[in-house]
Design a protein around this motif. Structure first.
Motif, PDB file in Angstrom:
ATOM      1  N   ILE A 198       2.750   0.011  -2.393  1.00 42.87           N
ATOM      2  CA  ILE A 198       1.701  -0.955  -2.704  1.00 42.87           C
ATOM      3  C   ILE A 198       0.509  -0.692  -1.781  1.00 42.87           C
ATOM      4  N   SER A 199      -0.676  -0.988  -2.280  1.00 39.37           N
ATOM      5  CA  SER A 199      -1.888  -0.627  -1.541  1.00 39.37           C
ATOM      6  C   SER A 199      -1.996  -1.323  -0.187  1.00 39.37           C
ATOM      7  N   SER A 200      -1.447  -2.524  -0.062  1.00 35.37           N
ATOM      8  CA  SER A 200      -1.570  -3.261   1.203  1.00 35.37           C
ATOM      9  C   SER A 200      -0.782  -2.619   2.337  1.00 35.37           C
ATOM     10  N   ILE A 201       0.107  -1.686   2.003  1.00 37.86           N
ATOM     11  CA  ILE A 201       0.897  -1.028   3.045  1.00 37.86           C
ATOM     12  C   ILE A 201       0.125   0.116   3.696  1.00 37.86           C
ATOM     13  N   LEU A 202      -0.929   0.598   3.055  1.00 36.98           N
ATOM     14  CA  LEU A 202      -1.640   1.788   3.534  1.00 36.98           C
ATOM     15  C   LEU A 202      -2.126   1.677   4.979  1.00 36.98           C
ATOM     16  N   PRO A 203      -2.678   0.534   5.412  1.00 42.63           N
ATOM     17  CA  PRO A 203      -3.195   0.475   6.792  1.00 42.63           C
ATOM     18  C   PRO A 203      -2.137   0.602   7.887  1.00 42.63           C
ATOM     19  N   VAL A 204      -0.868   0.383   7.562  1.00 42.94           N
ATOM     20  CA  VAL A 204       0.163   0.414   8.606  1.00 42.94           C
ATOM     21  C   VAL A 204       1.018   1.673   8.559  1.00 42.94           C
ATOM     22  N   LEU A 205       0.669   2.623   7.698  1.00 45.87           N
ATOM     23  CA  LEU A 205       1.509   3.807   7.543  1.00 45.87           C
ATOM     24  C   LEU A 205       1.371   4.762   8.723  1.00 45.87           C
ATOM     25  N   PRO A 206       2.509   5.260   9.250  1.00 51.82           N
ATOM     26  CA  PRO A 206       2.448   6.301  10.281  1.00 51.82           C
ATOM     27  C   PRO A 206       2.091   7.643   9.654  1.00 51.82           C
ATOM     28  N   GLN A 207       1.642   8.566  10.460  1.00 50.80           N
ATOM     29  CA  GLN A 207       1.171   9.851   9.949  1.00 50.80           C
ATOM     30  C   GLN A 207       2.293  10.729   9.401  1.00 50.80           C
ATOM     31  N   ASN A 208       3.515  10.510   9.830  1.00 47.20           N
ATOM     32  CA  ASN A 208       4.602  11.416   9.417  1.00 47.20           C
ATOM     33  C   ASN A 208       5.407  10.874   8.242  1.00 47.20           C
ATOM     34  N   ILE A 209       4.844   9.943   7.484  1.00 45.04           N
ATOM     35  CA  ILE A 209       5.582   9.309   6.394  1.00 45.04           C
ATOM     36  C   ILE A 209       5.448  10.124   5.105  1.00 45.04           C
ATOM     37  N   VAL A 210       6.444   9.973   4.211  1.00 50.88           N
ATOM     38  CA  VAL A 210       6.418  10.590   2.891  1.00 50.88           C
ATOM     39  C   VAL A 210       6.333   9.482   1.848  1.00 50.88           C
ATOM     40  N   LEU A 211       5.405   9.621   0.906  1.00 54.72           N
ATOM     41  CA  LEU A 211       5.275   8.714  -0.226  1.00 54.72           C
ATOM     42  C   LEU A 211       5.664   9.476  -1.489  1.00 54.72           C
ATOM     43  N   THR A 212       6.503   8.870  -2.332  1.00 52.61           N
ATOM     44  CA  THR A 212       7.019   9.594  -3.503  1.00 52.61           C
ATOM     45  C   THR A 212       6.688   8.854  -4.809  1.00 52.61           C
ATOM     46  N   PRO A 213       5.423   8.727  -5.152  1.00 50.83           N
ATOM     47  CA  PRO A 213       5.067   7.988  -6.375  1.00 50.83           C
ATOM     48  C   PRO A 213       5.159   8.819  -7.645  1.00 50.83           C
ATOM     49  N   HIS A 214       5.425   8.156  -8.774  1.00 45.21           N
ATOM     50  CA  HIS A 214       5.074   8.747 -10.057  1.00 45.21           C
ATOM     51  C   HIS A 214       3.636   8.331 -10.356  1.00 45.21           C
ATOM     52  N   ALA A 215       3.112   8.721 -11.503  1.00 48.33           N
ATOM     53  CA  ALA A 215       1.690   8.518 -11.763  1.00 48.33           C
ATOM     54  C   ALA A 215       1.290   7.043 -11.709  1.00 48.33           C
ATOM     55  N   GLY A 216       2.110   6.162 -12.278  1.00 48.20           N
ATOM     56  CA  GLY A 216       1.791   4.742 -12.271  1.00 48.20           C
ATOM     57  C   GLY A 216       1.790   4.158 -10.875  1.00 48.20           C
ATOM     58  N   GLU A 217       2.756   4.563 -10.050  1.00 44.31           N
ATOM     59  CA  GLU A 217       2.803   4.080  -8.662  1.00 44.31           C
ATOM     60  C   GLU A 217       1.644   4.638  -7.848  1.00 44.31           C
ATOM     61  N   PHE A 218       1.235   5.862  -8.152  1.00 45.08           N
ATOM     62  CA  PHE A 218       0.067   6.445  -7.489  1.00 45.08           C
ATOM     63  C   PHE A 218      -1.166   5.592  -7.788  1.00 45.08           C
ATOM     64  N   GLN A 219      -1.314   5.174  -9.028  1.00 44.41           N
ATOM     65  CA  GLN A 219      -2.448   4.326  -9.389  1.00 44.41           C
ATOM     66  C   GLN A 219      -2.384   2.987  -8.661  1.00 44.41           C
ATOM     67  N   ARG A 220      -1.198   2.407  -8.539  1.00 42.23           N
ATOM     68  CA  ARG A 220      -1.053   1.142  -7.828  1.00 42.23           C
ATOM     69  C   ARG A 220      -1.407   1.287  -6.354  1.00 42.23           C
ATOM     70  N   LEU A 221      -1.067   2.422  -5.789  1.00 39.53           N
ATOM     71  CA  LEU A 221      -1.357   2.684  -4.375  1.00 39.53           C
ATOM     72  C   LEU A 221      -2.837   2.924  -4.114  1.00 39.53           C
ATOM     73  N   PHE A 222      -3.413   3.825  -4.893  1.00 43.44           N
ATOM     74  CA  PHE A 222      -4.739   4.340  -4.575  1.00 43.44           C
ATOM     75  C   PHE A 222      -5.825   3.941  -5.568  1.00 43.44           C
ATOM     76  N   GLY A 223      -5.455   3.230  -6.637  1.00 49.88           N
ATOM     77  CA  GLY A 223      -6.452   2.719  -7.563  1.00 49.88           C
ATOM     78  C   GLY A 223      -6.962   3.707  -8.582  1.00 49.88           C
ATOM     79  N   VAL A 224      -6.316   4.857  -8.721  1.00 47.02           N
ATOM     80  CA  VAL A 224      -6.755   5.858  -9.689  1.00 47.02           C
ATOM     81  C   VAL A 224      -5.529   6.526 -10.305  1.00 47.02           C
ATOM     82  N   LEU A 225      -5.554   6.689 -11.626  1.00 43.67           N
ATOM     83  CA  LEU A 225      -4.440   7.322 -12.331  1.00 43.67           C
ATOM     84  C   LEU A 225      -4.591   8.837 -12.276  1.00 43.67           C
ATOM     85  N   PRO A 226      -3.572   9.560 -11.820  1.00 38.11           N
ATOM     86  CA  PRO A 226      -3.670  11.022 -11.766  1.00 38.11           C
ATOM     87  C   PRO A 226      -3.897  11.620 -13.149  1.00 38.11           C
TER      88      PRO A 226
END
Length: 287
Positions: free
Chosen positions: A142-170
Motif C-alpha cells: 500500500i502506498s502509505s508504507i512507502l515512507p517507512v521502507l528500508p533500502q534493502n526491502i523487496v516488493l513483489t507486486p503484480h500489475a494491479g498492486e504496482f498501481q496501488r503502490l505507485f499510482g500508475v498501471l504498468p
C-alpha cells in the motif's frame, strides 16, 4: 540501463552454498506473516515454499482463528497465533514480542487482512531495525508504507498492486515496463519484482528479466510461493536484488516443471513439489 536476462549460470552465483558441518538455524530463519478468515492458505504456501527451498526454520504467524487449521496442514510448520483476526497495532506489537530472536528474513502480506496500517508500519520498522531482511506482498503493498521502507526491502507486486503502490498501471510493452520499474525502484531505494509473463526485477541500478510465459501460472497461490522463495533466499543471501532475481527464476522453473506434467491444470502446491528439482542444480557444499 540494459536489462539482463536471467540464466542458470547467473542464478547459481546468487544462491549461497551450505556448509557441510552447519547446524540447525545456520541455513536461514524465516518469519512469514499473513492469512485471514478467507485466505488461510496463502501464508501456508509461502512457508512450505521457504522450507522446500532449504530454510532451516520457518515461523508462520497467522490470525488465531486460522492457527489450528494451519497446524493441521503440515507438521513442518511452526505456527504463531496472532491475537486478532486482522492485523492491528496491538496484534503487531504482540507478535513482535513473540517473534524468535535471530531472524534472518521475513515476508509480510500474503492473504493478510490489515485493519490498521500503523500495525503494518510497526512490523516493517521494528523488524528492519533488528536487521531482518524483508519482502512485502499482496495487502502489505500500500502506498502509505512507502515512507517507512528500508533500502534493502523487496516488493513483489503484480500489475494491479504496482498501481496501488505507485499510482500508475504498468504498460504491457516490456521496454516501457522496465523503465517504470527502474524509476520507482530508484526513487524509493527498494528492489521491485514486478510479476508477469516476464518478471522484471530491479533495484534502480541493475535490472534482470525472467521470461516465464507460463499461462498455467495465473492460478492463485503462485505468488505466495514466490514470496516464500524470496524470503528463503534472502535469509542466506542478504542482497535483495540477487535474492529476488534467484527466487523469480526458481519459481518460474518450478512452474515449467509443473506445467510440463499437468498442462494448464496446475495448482500452487504443484510448484512447491517442484522447488527441490528447480533448485538442485544450484546446490553447493562449502567445506
Amino acid at each position: 540501463m540494459v536489462a539482463q536476462r536471467l540464466t542458470p549460470i547467473l542464478v547459481k552465483k546468487f544462491i549461497p552454498g551450505r556448509k557441510v558441518d552447519s547446524r540447525k538455524g545456520q541455513n536461514g530463519k524465516v518469519l512469514v506473516i499473513g492469512g485471514s478468515y478467507m485466505y488461510h492458505g496463502a501464508p501456508i504456501l509461502a512457508s512450505l515454499a521457504a522450507l522446500r527451498a532449504g530454510t532451516d526454520l520457518v515461523y508462520t504467524a497467522v490470525p488465531k482463528i486460522n492457527a489450528s487449521a494451519t497446524r493441521a496442514i503440515s507438521p513442518n510448520l511452526i505456527v504463531i497465533p496472532m491475537v486478532d483476526a486482522k492485523l492491528t497495532r496491538g496484534s503487531a506489537n504482540k507478535l513482535l514480542g513473540q517473534a524468535q530472536s535471530g531472524l534472518d528474513s521475513a515476508t509480510i502480506g500474503m492473504g493478510l487482512a490489515v485493519a490498521d496500517e500503523e500495525g503494518l508500519k510497526a512490523l516493517v520498522r521494528e523488524l528492519s531495525a533488528q536487521d531482518v531482511r524483508l519482502s512485502l506482498d499482496a495487502s502489505a503493498l500500500i502506498s502509505s508504507i512507502l515512507p517507512v521502507l528500508p533500502q534493502n526491502i523487496v516488493l513483489t507486486p503484480h500489475a494491479g498492486e504496482f498501481q496501488r503502490l505507485f499510482g500508475v498501471l504498468p504498460p504491457n510493452k516490456i521496454k516501457e515496463r522496465v523503465t517504470l520499474v527502474e524509476k520507482h525502484a530508484r526513487e524509493h531505494s527498494v528492489t521491485i519484482l514486478l510479476k508477469g509473463a516476464i518478471d522484471v526485477i530491479s533495484d534502480g541500478k541493475q535490472t534482470y528479466l525472467n521470461p516465464k510465459n507460463l499461462p498455467s501460472m495465473t492460478v492463485g497461490g503462485t505468488g505466495d510461493v514466490l514470496s516464500g522463495l524470496v524470503a528463503a533466499i534472502l535469509s542466506k543471501n542478504r542482497n535483495s536484488l540477487e535474492s529476488a532475481a534467484a527466487a523469480s527464476f526458481v519459481n518460474g522453473t518450478a512452474g515449467k516443471l509443473a506445467q510440463k506434467k499437468h498442462g494448464f491444470h496446475i495448482v500452487a502446491t504443484d510448484l512447491i513439489d517442484n522447488i527441490s528439482s528447480a533448485m538442485k542444480p544450484f546446490d553447493k557444499v562449502i567445506r
